[in-house]
Design a protein around this motif. Structure first.
Motif, mmCIF file in Angstrom:
data_model
loop_
_atom_site.group_PDB
_atom_site.id
_atom_site.type_symbol
_atom_site.label_atom_id
_atom_site.label_comp_id
_atom_site.label_asym_id
_atom_site.label_seq_id
_atom_site.Cartn_x
_atom_site.Cartn_y
_atom_site.Cartn_z
ATOM 1 N N GLY A 120 -12.121 70.766 -18.274
ATOM 2 C CA GLY A 120 -12.557 70.113 -19.492
ATOM 3 C C GLY A 120 -13.517 68.968 -19.240
ATOM 4 N N SER A 121 -13.737 68.205 -20.290
ATOM 5 C CA SER A 121 -14.654 67.067 -20.244
ATOM 6 C C SER A 121 -13.867 65.769 -20.355
ATOM 7 C CB SER A 121 -15.656 67.153 -21.401
ATOM 8 O OG SER A 121 -16.406 68.347 -21.315
ATOM 9 N N TRP A 122 -14.363 64.740 -19.695
ATOM 10 C CA TRP A 122 -13.609 63.484 -19.595
ATOM 11 C C TRP A 122 -14.496 62.284 -19.884
ATOM 12 C CZ3 TRP A 122 -8.430 63.729 -18.844
ATOM 13 C CH2 TRP A 122 -7.903 64.952 -18.428
ATOM 14 N N GLY A 123 -13.867 61.251 -20.402
ATOM 15 C CA GLY A 123 -14.535 59.985 -20.550
ATOM 16 C C GLY A 123 -14.599 59.253 -19.222
ATOM 17 N N GLN A 124 -15.209 58.076 -19.257
ATOM 18 C CA GLN A 124 -15.416 57.318 -18.029
ATOM 19 C C GLN A 124 -14.177 56.541 -17.608
ATOM 20 O OE1 GLN A 124 -16.312 56.354 -21.009
ATOM 21 N NE2 GLN A 124 -15.779 54.187 -21.192
ATOM 22 N N GLY A 125 -13.217 56.439 -18.491
ATOM 23 C CA GLY A 125 -11.986 55.714 -18.187
ATOM 24 C C GLY A 125 -12.068 54.259 -18.600
ATOM 25 N N ALA B 216 -8.376 70.635 -27.971
ATOM 26 C CA ALA B 216 -7.246 69.770 -27.675
ATOM 27 C C ALA B 216 -7.792 68.507 -27.011
ATOM 28 C CB ALA B 216 -6.269 70.463 -26.730
ATOM 29 N N ILE B 217 -7.167 67.396 -27.331
ATOM 30 C CA ILE B 217 -7.582 66.128 -26.724
ATOM 31 C C ILE B 217 -6.356 65.448 -26.148
ATOM 32 C CG2 ILE B 217 -8.669 63.891 -27.106
ATOM 33 C CD1 ILE B 217 -10.329 65.159 -29.282
ATOM 34 N N GLY B 218 -6.503 64.941 -24.950
ATOM 35 C CA GLY B 218 -5.379 64.311 -24.284
ATOM 36 C C GLY B 218 -5.760 62.974 -23.685
ATOM 37 N N TRP B 219 -4.740 62.170 -23.465
ATOM 38 C CA TRP B 219 -4.887 60.906 -22.739
ATOM 39 C C TRP B 219 -4.135 61.039 -21.421
ATOM 40 C CZ3 TRP B 219 -7.952 56.895 -24.125
ATOM 41 C CH2 TRP B 219 -8.371 56.814 -25.452
ATOM 42 N N ASP C 235 -10.598 69.794 -24.145
ATOM 43 C CA ASP C 235 -10.814 71.188 -23.764
ATOM 44 C C ASP C 235 -10.158 72.041 -24.842
ATOM 45 O OD1 ASP C 235 -11.302 73.618 -22.393
ATOM 46 O OD2 ASP C 235 -11.065 72.596 -20.462
ATOM 47 N N TYR C 236 -10.250 73.330 -24.727
ATOM 48 C CA TYR C 236 -9.681 74.208 -25.744
ATOM 49 C C TYR C 236 -8.148 74.140 -25.781
ATOM 50 C CZ TYR C 236 -14.198 76.313 -26.794
ATOM 51 O OH TYR C 236 -15.493 76.526 -27.205
ATOM 52 N N HIS C 237 -7.535 73.874 -24.647
ATOM 53 C CA HIS C 237 -6.077 73.823 -24.586
ATOM 54 C C HIS C 237 -5.636 72.630 -23.752
ATOM 55 C CE1 HIS C 237 -5.949 77.853 -26.274
ATOM 56 N NE2 HIS C 237 -6.834 78.233 -25.359
ATOM 57 N N CYS C 238 -4.481 72.069 -24.112
ATOM 58 C CA CYS C 238 -3.920 70.973 -23.320
ATOM 59 C C CYS C 238 -3.690 71.406 -21.877
ATOM 60 C CB CYS C 238 -2.610 70.485 -23.935
ATOM 61 S SG CYS C 238 -2.803 69.518 -25.459
ATOM 62 N N SER C 239 -3.276 72.652 -21.670
ATOM 63 C CA SER C 239 -2.987 73.116 -20.313
ATOM 64 C C SER C 239 -4.222 73.023 -19.419
ATOM 65 C CB SER C 239 -2.466 74.554 -20.341
ATOM 66 O OG SER C 239 -3.399 75.409 -20.981
ATOM 67 N N GLN D 19 -24.208 68.267 -25.758
ATOM 68 C CA GLN D 19 -23.611 67.613 -24.591
ATOM 69 C C GLN D 19 -22.313 66.923 -25.019
ATOM 70 O OE1 GLN D 19 -26.167 64.718 -22.802
ATOM 71 N NE2 GLN D 19 -24.680 64.103 -21.279
ATOM 72 N N VAL D 20 -21.227 67.286 -24.335
ATOM 73 C CA VAL D 20 -19.929 66.699 -24.661
ATOM 74 C C VAL D 20 -19.897 65.246 -24.201
ATOM 75 C CG1 VAL D 20 -17.462 66.816 -24.257
ATOM 76 C CG2 VAL D 20 -18.788 68.932 -24.463
ATOM 77 N N GLN D 21 -19.474 64.386 -25.104
ATOM 78 C CA GLN D 21 -19.306 62.979 -24.740
ATOM 79 C C GLN D 21 -17.973 62.468 -25.254
ATOM 80 O OE1 GLN D 21 -22.873 60.818 -26.102
ATOM 81 N NE2 GLN D 21 -23.407 60.632 -23.940
#
Length: 122
Positions: A110-115, A33-36, A99-103, A1-3
């Motif tokens: 993709g998967s996201w945090g709670q903010g 890839a990980i983004g903010w 996700d696999y790519h920034c795009s 599970q992605v977290q």
């Protein structure tokens, strides 16, 4: 599970600094890839920075270039966003996504945090 779990937000005066952390688990960190991203009240979601974990180059939005720095701790599978010279217009909820790519993140995939809330007072 992605977290993805963000931490480090808060209230800071203009000109100050904050460092956000995004602790990750449940996916092959070296292949993602990980983004903010951030979203202020009444505004569109904005991509702040993104990088594939094994790439040399990092994307920064013009609005944060020279003030924000993306970094990675591979051992901890954690990414950081160092935010310096903060401005009131940086006030927003900040999210980290993977996700696999920034795009894909710009496409809201993709998967996201709670903010986490960042508030910069003038």
């Amino acid at each position: 599970q992605v977290q993805l779990v963000e931490s480090g937000g808060g209230l800071v005066q203009a000109g100050g600094s904050l460092r956000l952390s995004c602790a990750t688990s449940g996916f092959p960190f070296d292949y993602y890839a990980i983004g903010w991203f951030r979203q202020a009240p009444g505004k569109e979601r904005e991509g702040v920075t993104c990088r594939h974990t094994r790439a040399d180059n990092t994307y920064y939005a013009d609005s944060v270039k020279g003030r924000f720095t993306f970094s990675i701790n591979f051992a901890e599978k954690t990414v950081y966003l160092q935010m310096d010279s903060l401005k009131p217009e940086d006030t927003a909820v900040y999210y980290c996504g993977a996700d696999y790519h920034c795009s894909n993140l710009w496409a809201d995939s993709g998967s996201w945090g709670q903010g986490i809330q960042v508030t910069v007072s003038s």
